[in-house]
Design a protein around this motif. Structure first.
Motif, PDB file in Angstrom:
ATOM      1  N   LEU A 296       0.850  -1.192   0.000  1.00  0.00           N
ATOM      2  CA  LEU A 296       0.000   0.000   0.000  1.00  0.00           C
ATOM      3  C   LEU A 296       0.886   1.242   0.000  1.00  0.00           C
ATOM      4  CD1 LEU A 296      -2.831   1.258   0.182  1.00  0.00           C
ATOM      5  CD2 LEU A 296      -2.628   1.114   2.673  1.00  0.00           C
ATOM      6  N   ASN A 297       0.776   2.067  -1.031  1.00  0.00           N
ATOM      7  CA  ASN A 297       1.677   3.205  -1.204  1.00  0.00           C
ATOM      8  C   ASN A 297       0.972   4.508  -0.819  1.00  0.00           C
ATOM      9  OD1 ASN A 297       3.632   5.011  -1.895  1.00  0.00           O
ATOM     10  ND2 ASN A 297       3.828   4.350  -4.020  1.00  0.00           N
ATOM     11  N   LEU A 298       1.306   5.001   0.374  1.00  0.00           N
ATOM     12  CA  LEU A 298       0.764   6.271   0.858  1.00  0.00           C
ATOM     13  C   LEU A 298       1.858   7.319   0.990  1.00  0.00           C
ATOM     14  CD1 LEU A 298      -1.534   4.828   3.690  1.00  0.00           C
ATOM     15  CD2 LEU A 298      -2.211   5.485   1.376  1.00  0.00           C
ATOM     16  N   MET A 299       2.993   7.092   0.309  1.00  0.00           N
ATOM     17  CA  MET A 299       4.155   7.963   0.486  1.00  0.00           C
ATOM     18  C   MET A 299       3.850   9.416   0.122  1.00  0.00           C
ATOM     19  SD  MET A 299       6.536   6.134   1.777  1.00  0.00           S
ATOM     20  CE  MET A 299       7.993   7.132   1.527  1.00  0.00           C
ATOM     21  N   ARG A 300       2.991   9.630  -0.881  1.00  0.00           N
ATOM     22  CA  ARG A 300       2.718  11.016  -1.296  1.00  0.00           C
ATOM     23  C   ARG A 300       1.973  11.797  -0.227  1.00  0.00           C
ATOM     24  NH1 ARG A 300      -0.532   8.171  -4.557  1.00  0.00           N
ATOM     25  NH2 ARG A 300       0.750   8.583  -6.381  1.00  0.00           N
ATOM     26  N   PHE A 301       1.401  11.071   0.752  1.00  0.00           N
ATOM     27  CA  PHE A 301       0.649  11.740   1.815  1.00  0.00           C
ATOM     28  C   PHE A 301       1.470  11.926   3.089  1.00  0.00           C
ATOM     29  CE2 PHE A 301      -2.458   9.204  -0.673  1.00  0.00           C
ATOM     30  CZ  PHE A 301      -3.117  10.263  -1.272  1.00  0.00           C
ATOM     31  N   ARG A 302       2.667  11.330   3.141  1.00  0.00           N
ATOM     32  CA  ARG A 302       3.432  11.324   4.388  1.00  0.00           C
ATOM     33  C   ARG A 302       3.855  12.732   4.807  1.00  0.00           C
ATOM     34  NH1 ARG A 302       8.746   7.629   5.084  1.00  0.00           N
ATOM     35  NH2 ARG A 302       9.485   9.048   3.440  1.00  0.00           N
ATOM     36  N   ARG A 303       4.260  13.553   3.836  1.00  0.00           N
ATOM     37  CA  ARG A 303       4.695  14.906   4.160  1.00  0.00           C
ATOM     38  C   ARG A 303       3.546  15.706   4.770  1.00  0.00           C
ATOM     39  NH1 ARG A 303       7.735  18.368  -0.398  1.00  0.00           N
ATOM     40  NH2 ARG A 303       9.091  16.547  -0.199  1.00  0.00           N
ATOM     41  N   ALA A 304       2.371  15.627   4.156  1.00  0.00           N
ATOM     42  CA  ALA A 304       1.206  16.354   4.684  1.00  0.00           C
ATOM     43  C   ALA A 304       0.810  15.836   6.055  1.00  0.00           C
ATOM     44  CB  ALA A 304       0.030  16.235   3.714  1.00  0.00           C
ATOM     45  N   LEU A 305       0.900  14.529   6.255  1.00  0.00           N
ATOM     46  CA  LEU A 305       0.588  13.966   7.578  1.00  0.00           C
ATOM     47  C   LEU A 305       1.546  14.515   8.633  1.00  0.00           C
ATOM     48  CD1 LEU A 305      -0.075  10.231   6.642  1.00  0.00           C
ATOM     49  CD2 LEU A 305      -1.758  11.841   7.556  1.00  0.00           C
ATOM     50  N   GLY A 306       2.826  14.621   8.287  1.00  0.00           N
ATOM     51  CA  GLY A 306       3.808  15.143   9.233  1.00  0.00           C
ATOM     52  C   GLY A 306       3.564  16.603   9.572  1.00  0.00           C
ATOM     53  N   VAL A 307       3.256  17.416   8.560  1.00  0.00           N
ATOM     54  CA  VAL A 307       2.984  18.837   8.808  1.00  0.00           C
ATOM     55  C   VAL A 307       1.725  18.988   9.662  1.00  0.00           C
ATOM     56  CG1 VAL A 307       2.377  21.033   7.722  1.00  0.00           C
ATOM     57  CG2 VAL A 307       4.167  19.605   6.728  1.00  0.00           C
ATOM     58  N   LEU A 308       0.700  18.206   9.357  1.00  0.00           N
ATOM     59  CA  LEU A 308      -0.525  18.262  10.162  1.00  0.00           C
ATOM     60  C   LEU A 308      -0.262  17.824  11.601  1.00  0.00           C
ATOM     61  CD1 LEU A 308      -3.145  16.887   7.613  1.00  0.00           C
ATOM     62  CD2 LEU A 308      -3.132  19.165   8.639  1.00  0.00           C
ATOM     63  N   ALA A 309       0.584  16.804  11.780  1.00  0.00           N
ATOM     64  CA  ALA A 309       0.926  16.366  13.132  1.00  0.00           C
ATOM     65  C   ALA A 309       1.553  17.504  13.916  1.00  0.00           C
ATOM     66  CB  ALA A 309       1.871  15.163  13.074  1.00  0.00           C
ATOM     67  N   PHE A 310       2.503  18.207  13.283  1.00  0.00           N
ATOM     68  CA  PHE A 310       3.122  19.353  13.954  1.00  0.00           C
ATOM     69  C   PHE A 310       2.085  20.424  14.278  1.00  0.00           C
ATOM     70  CE2 PHE A 310       4.721  23.700  13.449  1.00  0.00           C
ATOM     71  CZ  PHE A 310       5.568  23.757  14.543  1.00  0.00           C
ATOM     72  N   CYS A 311       1.194  20.724  13.342  1.00  0.00           N
ATOM     73  CA  CYS A 311       0.180  21.769  13.571  1.00  0.00           C
ATOM     74  C   CYS A 311      -0.713  21.414  14.757  1.00  0.00           C
ATOM     75  CB  CYS A 311      -0.652  21.969  12.314  1.00  0.00           C
ATOM     76  SG  CYS A 311       0.249  22.745  10.956  1.00  0.00           S
ATOM     77  N   TYR A 312      -1.108  20.159  14.854  1.00  0.00           N
ATOM     78  CA  TYR A 312      -1.973  19.758  15.970  1.00  0.00           C
ATOM     79  C   TYR A 312      -1.225  19.799  17.299  1.00  0.00           C
ATOM     80  CZ  TYR A 312      -6.230  18.506  13.514  1.00  0.00           C
ATOM     81  OH  TYR A 312      -7.406  18.583  12.818  1.00  0.00           O
ATOM     82  N   VAL A 313       0.032  19.357  17.287  1.00  0.00           N
ATOM     83  CA  VAL A 313       0.819  19.416  18.519  1.00  0.00           C
ATOM     84  C   VAL A 313       1.056  20.872  18.929  1.00  0.00           C
ATOM     85  CG1 VAL A 313       3.070  18.872  19.532  1.00  0.00           C
ATOM     86  CG2 VAL A 313       1.907  17.171  18.120  1.00  0.00           C
ATOM     87  N   ALA A 314       1.328  21.741  17.950  1.00  0.00           N
ATOM     88  CA  ALA A 314       1.525  23.165  18.248  1.00  0.00           C
ATOM     89  C   ALA A 314       0.245  23.793  18.792  1.00  0.00           C
ATOM     90  CB  ALA A 314       1.990  23.902  16.989  1.00  0.00           C
ATOM     91  N   LEU A 315      -0.903  23.450  18.212  1.00  0.00           N
ATOM     92  CA  LEU A 315      -2.183  23.965  18.721  1.00  0.00           C
ATOM     93  C   LEU A 315      -2.456  23.449  20.133  1.00  0.00           C
ATOM     94  CD1 LEU A 315      -4.473  23.722  15.568  1.00  0.00           C
ATOM     95  CD2 LEU A 315      -3.841  25.807  16.796  1.00  0.00           C
ATOM     96  N   HIS A 316      -2.127  22.197  20.367  1.00  0.00           N
ATOM     97  CA  HIS A 316      -2.247  21.604  21.704  1.00  0.00           C
ATOM     98  C   HIS A 316      -1.440  22.414  22.718  1.00  0.00           C
ATOM     99  CE1 HIS A 316      -2.010  18.531  24.865  1.00  0.00           C
ATOM    100  NE2 HIS A 316      -0.695  18.521  24.736  1.00  0.00           N
ATOM    101  N   PHE A 317      -0.210  22.766  22.348  1.00  0.00           N
ATOM    102  CA  PHE A 317       0.646  23.566  23.220  1.00  0.00           C
ATOM    103  C   PHE A 317       0.092  24.983  23.394  1.00  0.00           C
ATOM    104  CE2 PHE A 317       4.159  26.681  23.393  1.00  0.00           C
ATOM    105  CZ  PHE A 317       4.648  26.380  24.656  1.00  0.00           C
ATOM    106  N   LEU A 318      -0.378  25.600  22.316  1.00  0.00           N
ATOM    107  CA  LEU A 318      -0.880  26.966  22.392  1.00  0.00           C
ATOM    108  C   LEU A 318      -2.153  27.068  23.234  1.00  0.00           C
ATOM    109  CD1 LEU A 318      -0.229  28.215  18.751  1.00  0.00           C
ATOM    110  CD2 LEU A 318       0.902  28.986  20.842  1.00  0.00           C
ATOM    111  N   VAL A 319      -3.003  26.063  23.139  1.00  0.00           N
ATOM    112  CA  VAL A 319      -4.207  26.062  23.991  1.00  0.00           C
ATOM    113  C   VAL A 319      -3.804  26.005  25.460  1.00  0.00           C
ATOM    114  CG1 VAL A 319      -6.213  24.672  24.683  1.00  0.00           C
ATOM    115  CG2 VAL A 319      -5.793  25.134  22.266  1.00  0.00           C
TER     116      VAL A 319
END
Length: 197
Positions: A72-95
């Protein structure tokens, strides 16, 4: 079956995940504003954002093993998943920083000493920051592929710290935090095994 799934995903661009990834944030903030997150909406919002961030980190770690083991090839989505992970963790911290602690720096400093899980979570966020900042083609060209890959090895300690943060946060040994930490450690071990093979 996997071939048909890969063929169906091939025309889907990776950027599609960004608007989709924003929907839970909008939904959570709407629920908080509407008073639907319980008696402590700030804590509920903080928890949910952190949990989604952790789930996205696990998803990032799972992309390569899924391709190697199942095709199963999801490699094209890995970069977006990583950026979204950072955004959610950053929002978690900011809240936590803005809504929960309200910039009371003395109390924040005291919490960092008394509650080491906060420091562990903050370290995970700091490790994720350069990964999000360099998740673009320009950075790959600027750094060179080898140096870029080495920098992105920071994903691994960041993921472990995020799992430990969640485990220490609850102060007991319930199933959910242990499951996430076990998934992270298991995926990292699987990646090492596949690389050695």
């Amino acid at each position: 079956m996997i071939g048909r799934v890969n063929a169906g995903l091939r025309p889907v661009p990776g950027w599609v995940l960004y608007p989709l990834g924003a929907l839970p944030v909008l939904w959570l903030f709407w629920q908080a504003a509407a008073g639907r997150l319980g008696v402590d909406p700030v804590k509920a919002l903080e928890h949910e954002l952190g949990l989604i961030g952790l789930q996205l980190i696990v998803a990032v770690l799972a992309v390569s093993p899924l391709r190697r083991l199942t095709g199963l090839n999801l490699m094209r989505f890995r970069r977006a998943l990583g950026v979204l992970a950072f955004c959610y963790v950053a929002l978690h911290f900011l809240v936590w920083l803005v809504l929960d602690m309200q910039f009371f720096w003395g109390q924040i400093a005291g919490d960092l000493v008394k509650r080491p899980f906060i420091l562990v979570g903050f370290l995970s966020l700091l490790l994720l920051a350069p990964l999000a900042a360099t998740s673009n083609d320009w950075s790959v060209r600027r750094l060179g592929a080898r140096a870029w890959r080495r920098l992105h090895w920071l994903t691994y300690p960041a993921a472990i710290l995020a799992g430990v943060h969640f485990l220490w946060l609850v102060k007991t040994w319930p199933v959910e935090p242990l499951t996430y930490l076990g998934l992270i450690l298991g995926l990292l071990a699987l990646r090492i095994w596949l690389r050695r093979r």
